[in-house]
Design a protein around this motif. Sequence first.
Motif, short mmCIF file in Angstrom:
data_model
loop_
_atom_site.label_atom_id
_atom_site.label_comp_id
_atom_site.label_asym_id
_atom_site.label_seq_id
_atom_site.Cartn_x
_atom_site.Cartn_y
_atom_site.Cartn_z
N ALA A 288 0.82 -1.01 -0.19
CA ALA A 288 0.02 0.08 0.01
C ALA A 288 1.03 1.35 0.07
O ALA A 288 0.39 2.23 -0.78
N ASP A 289 1.90 1.42 0.95
CA ASP A 289 2.76 2.50 0.98
C ASP A 289 3.25 2.84 -0.30
O ASP A 289 3.49 4.07 -0.97
N LEU A 290 3.79 1.77 -1.10
CA LEU A 290 4.65 1.76 -2.52
C LEU A 290 3.40 2.32 -3.38
O LEU A 290 3.86 3.12 -4.20
N LEU A 291 2.38 1.59 -3.56
CA LEU A 291 1.44 2.05 -4.67
C LEU A 291 0.93 3.34 -4.38
O LEU A 291 0.74 3.86 -5.29
N GLU A 292 0.63 3.88 -3.12
CA GLU A 292 0.13 5.11 -2.81
C GLU A 292 1.31 6.36 -2.87
O GLU A 292 1.05 7.56 -2.54
N GLY A 293 2.65 5.81 -3.03
CA GLY A 293 3.44 6.91 -3.27
C GLY A 293 3.87 7.50 -1.83
O GLY A 293 4.50 8.65 -1.84
N ARG A 294 3.81 6.83 -0.96
CA ARG A 294 4.29 7.41 0.57
C ARG A 294 5.61 6.83 1.01
O ARG A 294 5.87 7.39 2.13
N CYS A 295 6.51 6.18 0.28
CA CYS A 295 7.86 5.74 0.75
C CYS A 295 8.52 5.74 -0.43
O CYS A 295 8.22 5.17 -1.58
N PRO A 296 9.83 6.01 -0.42
CA PRO A 296 10.82 5.81 -1.41
C PRO A 296 11.03 4.30 -1.72
O PRO A 296 11.13 3.72 -0.56
N CYS A 297 11.41 3.95 -2.97
CA CYS A 297 11.48 2.46 -3.34
C CYS A 297 12.90 2.11 -3.08
O CYS A 297 13.72 2.96 -2.97
#
Length: 304
Positions: A288-297
């Motif tokens: 969820a955090d990655l899909l919704e752009g809330r965390c650097p990959c």
Amino acid sequence: MNTQAQDWDDLRLFLAVARAGSLSGAARVLGVTHSTVFRRIGAFEQRMGVRLFDRLPGGYALTAAGEEMRDSVTCIEEEVAALALKVTGQDQRPSGMIRITATDLLAVGVLPRHIAAFRAEWPGIEIEVVVADTVLDLTRREADVALRLGNPGQETLVGRRVGRLAFAIYAAPGLHARGLSDPADGDWISYGAAHGPLSRSLARWWPQMRQVYRTNSIIAAHAAAQAGIGVAALPCVVADCDPALIRAAALPEDFMLDLWVLTHEDLRHTARIRIFVDFMAAALAADADLLEGRCPCKAIPAGA
């Protein structure tokens, strides 16, 4: 080939020509040559003793007899498809093939590591991924499972929303270093009329945006942004993981697309389908955090 199988193949070929309105269109759908369709449709008409198509300069048009046959064969096709769905829905073996349809974005940017983890856990289940921007018809078994962005829109489909896809504005480092205080001042990679909700929002936010490159593919837009052609609105799940791109700006409003995993209602109790849908729903929910752009990959291990 027995007579019944041959007859059904001829009926499928007839329907393909009727729907496409041309031999070449039917050949593409069926995966055969133009000459094969020409030969078989002629032999079918001769065997039936009636002309089913008028050969016109613009293509093949159904005669009155052809229209009547199309309606009858369509009913047969629907009954066969419904029967196949019901029979498949009773299959409780955790093995066999699952045919998945997804856009290029999902097939390239989201699915591979999750499918690798799924195959490691369920080696008896084989996966085929059909990359298509068009919506394949699950009721006709063109695919078993669909990963779609936006409203599913078909009452006979069941599934769940498994995430939301965030977008932001990205640019190559060299382009970004030259200054991008206002995205409206940059050269844009745009989607034209494709990807309607995103394209309409971009046009509303930046009506004078300078569109120097257009594509209907998010993956192609990603590659163009890497090359420095311009800035692009890209999904964070793909672009945040790319060291060749910098997140240059956020979108003016909170813009996200719902991500759905869907199947036909008659297939939801099939063991391999149920296993895959449950697995993918859990895997994407964990992202969820990655899909919704809330965390650097960072490098993400398969199945994490």
